[in-house]
Write an enzyme that holds these catalytic residues in place. Structure first.
Site, PDB file in Angstrom:
ATOM      1  CG  ASP A 175      -2.195   0.876   0.925  1.00  0.00           C
ATOM      2  OD1 ASP A 175      -2.492   1.140  -0.256  1.00  0.00           O
ATOM      3  OD2 ASP A 175      -2.849   1.313   1.883  1.00  0.00           O
ATOM      4  CG  HIS A 421       0.928   2.801   4.174  1.00  0.00           C
ATOM      5  ND1 HIS A 421       1.095   1.603   4.832  1.00  0.00           N
ATOM      6  CD2 HIS A 421      -0.341   2.787   3.716  1.00  0.00           C
ATOM      7  CE1 HIS A 421      -0.018   0.910   4.781  1.00  0.00           C
ATOM      8  NE2 HIS A 421      -0.917   1.608   4.103  1.00  0.00           N
TER       9      HIS A 421
END
Length: 1108
Positions: A175, A421
């Site tokens: 991701d 993230h």
């Protein structure tokens, strides 16, 4: 045995006109179901407690994989299917767990029976740990220090819980928004066999699909040879379901309806749809194995519905083998898929650069998050600084109590979560960002308690215990520190976490106007009062009486050691001028070296007014002519007297024209309904125009010169100001900028930048660091692996700047480099230019996940951000036999691991007594200062009698004639308070003996000789080679001794010891001999063979498709 057997050979050798039978060649298809769930405070889409409002605890702990299994001797295409669940669904199932922090939330709530069951599944290989970091870290804004810490924490928790069977062998970075070369290098040095991810530039992906280079060998270091190589695969369909196969409650796709009496019977249709998708994906890969993802964020809320349909899909597809289908689907794991690729024994293409910037589609370049939430990015960097200081002091100060250890672990967990993230990136919702700040602040507070205990341990003796307050000033960015402002007499204790002697300037806000500073020998040293800029004084929420900062140099700070200075308010104002008097006695001119001379201009006329904060004397007005110059004997800055802006920088007699200015890009505000209407948002940077708007053409300035520092205070407008300063003895110029509150009353999204313009002929090239480590060459409007066609000329040329960006003029031998104190985005949009984005305030969401505009506020108005840039400008060759690149590396260490300042009240009788007996000495943590190119990256208590020590060589090859050479270090007597009895090298994360590591090797199209960069270890002597920046050893047996706190006079006494003590196995609870994909025996999986039929299709109406 698990994943046996695998097909080998090239797909060009396949006979796709196949029939069932032992000698047939079958396609092995691997299908992967998965979901992504975020823990408390991590959701970028919504706020909820873990296990409520979304995935429940027992649905969000592990991923489930399904892989096609070959039948007998047949070669099948493999499709891997990944899903999330925490219970064993069937005997055919396998599962994977990725992010340790989220798994741990589930694990903490389980009883021992459940834990034992889970351990048995891990030991058998049915559950496989993948990735293993505390969080799935970002790869742009995360510094390599923090990336290592994130992985090390998660992997240790797994190792301590499951032993070697729980050790991940495959990275799973599905991701993050682009991928860095340094992260791949780190994973390789941690022993990973491979990496899979999904996000890369849409043009890059199209090219890779067309050229069948979706899987390659990533040569992740220009310095470490093959030891940093990592096999890397790109997932075909992001990490999403194939169209039509989402079976969760949030999906709109039809489930399998296999009741033939139903008018909605759809088995034939869905099977053919699936086979068509598989064959289309097959065209992009080069073996008989493919990996197919089936999942999405926040899916598998109804796991039973997913798995029931998944089993039907597998059964009906595999049933076609009876009719000659060459596709077989079965449950598997990433490690098993990777093993199949390895066993194919083919030659792979190579990748040498990185996967930045990432564009998901035209006009959508994910380069805004490089800068988003700038104050959060700075807080994280400060957190790492304090964490390393705390770890070192725990060892040196012999802090062993459980409470202190828990606080260190709490800080490590907070920092690990910050690497997520959707954390360090600034792409989370505001409420989540606030929660991150809370978590990190609690960790910082805990570290304050630990460091206080450690330092007081070091300063205590058998007669009297030290009890210094040792408070940290965490608001110095707005020149606020309650202790230094309210105490008339205070101690400044400075700990140096760097492995060699350094000198550091200290700046502290004070309320008085006359002070003396004395060192640990009770000798007065030079100091200077400098006025706090008006832009800081005028911050509405700054509750402070300080109008000046006291500046002094902490000279020759010992390596991993501490020293103390005393600051005292004095009534005799002449004492406050000691610094001037000392300088004058050395032959300086009083006009040039007044304690604080002051000049002011509005940037148009040449009227300058001199004022003074030393004693409040009224000084005469003078007229200035021409430009303003500040600097020292090494470097100076010229300010244009006509407009108040930087004009040039002179280094060692070489003047380089440099103009510095602030501008802003106006961000697009669209409805995101189509790509042309994409907004600039937390993720996306999309300016309306390629030309930024100047914030101000004329700058008001004031000049302050003294014995230690010379400064120019600039005011560009009511929301942008800056201090340019040059300290005595330094070879760089510091630019401390303040931006905000960014006005939005005009309904304009603004993205401010600082820009440096020179006459250097950079020939479209510039350089940025990879996570603070190796430099990567960038070329404007260019990509190394495909022909670039940038739909966004500015954001498409932005790259992450974690620590440095620079340009070079090779013909002139000159360079301009800008170092920063946090992660930012930057570029060189024209030759001779460098620009860095410093802040963002946007009025529209970019529809990429945050769900709200990046419009940060504080105390009812727009967020104010303050930060520093450190500028080198001069000859590439450098000065004093040290290259400019080496000077930059050394300064980067001082920025990253800045000496930490502690403040204690200096008026109590107890403190005065301690000051006389203990603070008058210097504690030294290392017996000798290490060479400047070597740094203790980590010094950490591992167990009661063992330490983890990571050493790094901080230079790249050829960066410096001397400092890029190999360095030998003796470990045994390195630490002044610890005698090392034995050592053994581990992988970078510290959880596996390096000698036990056996990574897959791959054959690539790169035919150059690329050997591993190794270290020589002879007894306790270790030779570090270039950029083997993360060398580490485990020191299992230690003995504590007392040291005499004199630098250079360290005396160690230890009790009798057995120097041949055996080394413990690192955290091993169970032992696994092989990789996870070979742990299941043949009886634990019952794959379908071509002659088995578990599901019957209607009149065999589906004809298997083959690739065209």
């Amino acid at each position: 045995m698990g994943c046996l057997p695998y097909g080998v050979g090239d797909t060009s050798q396949l006979n796709f006109q196949v029939h069932p039978g032992r000698d047939s060649i079958l396609l092995e298809v691997v299908v992967v179901l998965m979901t992504s769930v975020l823990s408390p405070g991590l959701s970028r889409r919504r706020q909820h407690s873990f296990g409520s409002g979304g995935c429940s605890n027992d649905k969000c702990s592990v991923f489930r994989f399904i892989q096609v299994y070959p039948g007998e001797d047949n070669i099948l295409l493999e499709v891997v299917v990944v899903a999330m669940t925490s219970v064993l669904y069937s005997g055919l199932s396998r599962f994977i767990q990725v992010e340790t922090a989220f798994f741990w939330k589930w694990w903490d709530e389980q009883d021992e029976d459940t834990r034992d069951l889970y351990r048995s599944l891990v030991n058998s290989g049915q559950i496989e740990m993948v990735g293993g970091g505390w969080s799935m870290n970002d790869e742009a804004a995360s510094h390599y220090h923090s990336t290592i810490e994130n992985f090390a924490l998660g992997l240790r928790r797994l190792n301590d819980t499951f032993g070697s069977c729980g050790r991940p062998h495959v990275g799973w970075q599905i991701d993050p928004f682009g991928h860095s070369r340094e992260t791949a290098s780190i994973m390789a040095q941690m022993g990973f066999d491979g990496l899979f991810f999904s996000r890369l530039d849409y043009d890059d992906k199209t090219n890779r699909i067309n050229t069948r280079t979706m899987e390659q060998v990533w040569e992740a270091s220009a310095n470490l040879g093959s030891s940093a190589d990592l096999f890397t695969g790109v997932l075909f369909n992001h990490y999403s379901y194939p169209p039509g196969f989402c079976f969760d409650i949030n999906c709109g796709d039809d489930p399998f309806i296999d009741n033939k009496r139903s008018p909605d019977y759809n088995v034939d249709e869905k099977v053919q749809q699936f086979i068509s998708f598989v064959n289309n994906q097959l065209k992009a890969y080069t073996t008989q194995n493919i990996i197919l993802t089936m999942g999405e964020d926040f899916n598998y809320q109804n796991a039973h519905m997913n798995f029931k349909n998944m089993d039907k899909l597998i059964g009906y597809v595999n049933a076609l083998q009876a009719n000659g289908s060459n596709i077989n689907v079965f449950y598997s794991t990433p490690s098993c898929y990777l093993k199949a690729l390895h066993d194919a024994n083919q030659t792979w293409s190579v990748k040498e650069d990185d996967f930045f910037p990432y564009a998901s589609e035209p006009y959508s370049y994910w380069t805004g998050y490089f800068t988003s939430r700038p104050t959060q990015k700075r807080l994280e960097r400060m957190g790492n600084n304090l964490l390393q200081v705390s770890k070192q002091l725990v060892v040196l100060g012999n802090v062993t109590d459980d409470d202190s250890q828990a606080k260190i672990v709490g800080m490590m967990e907070a920092m690990g979560i910050m690497q997520h993230h959707d954390a360090i990136t600034g792409t989370e919702k505001q409420a989540v960002a606030d929660d991150y700040a809370r978590i990190l602040s609690e960790g910082i507070s805990g570290c304050g308690d630990v460091t206080r205990k450690a330092i007081n341990n070091l300063l205590s003796d058998s007669n009297e215990a030290s009890n210094l307050e040792l408070k940290s000033c965490l608001l110095l960015n707005i020149s606020l520190c309650e202790e230094t402002e309210s105490y008339k007499d205070f101690l400044v204790t400075i700990y140096n976490p760097i492995s060699h002697v350094v000198s550091q300037y200290v700046r502290l806000p004070v309320s008085g106007d006359s002070y003396t500073v004395t060192d640990y020998n009770d000798e007065e040293i030079l100091s200077q009062l400098v006025p706090i800029p008006d832009s800081i004084l005028n911050i509405a929420y700054r509750n402070s009486s300080a109008r000046n900062e006291i500046v002094f140099q902490a000279s020759n700070l010992p390596p991993l050691g501490l020293t103390t200075y005393r600051v005292t308010l004095v009534a005799n104002k002449l004492q406050g001028r000691l610094s001037q008097d000392l300088e004058e006695s050395e032959g300086s001119n009083e006009d040039d070296y007044s304690d604080d001379s002051f000049e002011e201009t509005d940037g148009n006329d040449q009227s300058l007014e001199e004022d003074n904060n030393d004693g409040g004397e009224e000084l005469e007005k003078v007229e200035a002519e021409g430009d303003i110059t500040i600097g020292n004997d090494l470097i100076s800055v010229s300010i244009d007297g006509s407009n108040g802006r930087v004009k040039s920088i002179t280094n060692n007699g070489i003047e380089i024209p440099v103009q510095q200015e602030f501008l802003y890009y106006e961000g697009v505000q669209g409805n995101n309904a189509e790509v042309l209407n994409r907004s600039s948002g937390a993720y996306i940077f999309r300016p309306i125009s390629s030309e930024p708007i100047s914030i101000s053409e004329t700058v008001s300035t004031s000049v302050h010169k003294g014995v230690l520092v010379e400064e120019v205070h600039q005011v560009f407008n009511d929301w942008v100001s800056q201090v340019i300063r040059v300290y005595k003895g330094e070879t760089h110029v510091e630019f401390e900028w303040l931006v905000g509150p960014i006005p939005i009353s005009d309904n304009v999204s603004k993205e401010p930048i600082t820009r440096f313009t020179t006459n250097l002929e950079s020939e479209e090239l510039f350089y940025t660091d990879s996570n603070g480590r190796e430099l990567l060459e960038r070329r404007r409007d260019y990509r190394p692996t495909w022909t670039a066609n940038l739909t966004e000329p500015v954001s498409g040329n932005y790259y992450p700047v974690t620590s440095k960006i620079l340009i070079r003029d090779q013909n002139k031998g000159l360079e301009l480099a800008v170092l920063n104190d946090r992660s930012q985005g930057g570029s060189s949009m024209k030759d001779g230019q460098v620009e860095i984005m410093v802040h963002r305030r946007l009025l529209s969401d970019d529809a990429k996940g945050a769900g709200e505009a990046l419009n940060e506020t504080a105390y009812g108005e727009g967020l104010i951000a303050r930060g520093r840039h450190f500028v080198f400008a001069g000859e590439i060759a450098g000065s004093d036999n040290v290259s400019l690149a080496a000077q930059e590396r050394l300064l980067a260490q001082r920025i990253l691991l800045a000496p930490w300042v502690f403040i204690s009240r200096g008026s109590s009788a107890q403190t005065r007594s301690i000051n006389k007996k203990q603070v008058s000495n210097v504690f030294v943590g290392l017996t000798n200062s290490l060479p400047e190119n070597v740094q203790v990256l980590t010094l950490e208590r591992w167990t009661d009698n063992s330490l983890l020590l990571r050493l790094e060589h901080i230079l790249e090859k050829d960066e410096d004639e001397v400092l890029s050479r190999d360095v030998s270090i003796n470990i045994q007597d390195l630490l002044s308070s610890v005698m090392v009895n034995s050592l053994r090298e581990t992988t970078l994360d510290g959880n596996q003996w390096l000698s036990d590591t056996d990574r897959f090797t791959w054959t690539s199209t790169d035919t150059r000789h690329r050997s591993e960069v190794s270290r020589d270890i002879q007894d306790f002597s270790i030779t570090l080679r270039i950029m083997k920046a993360m060398f580490k050893v485990s020191v299992p047996e230690i003995a504590w001794g007392r040291v005499e706190n004199h630098f250079g006079k360290t005396t160690l006494s230890t009790p009798d010891q057995d120097s041949n003590l055996s080394l413990p196995v690192i955290g091993s609870l169970v032992y696994c001999e092989t990789r996870p994909c070979s742990k299941l025996d043949d009886q634990s999986i019952s794959p379908l063979t071509p002659n088995q039929t578990l599901f019957q299709l209607d009149e065999q109406s589906i004809n298997p498709l083959t690739p065209s």
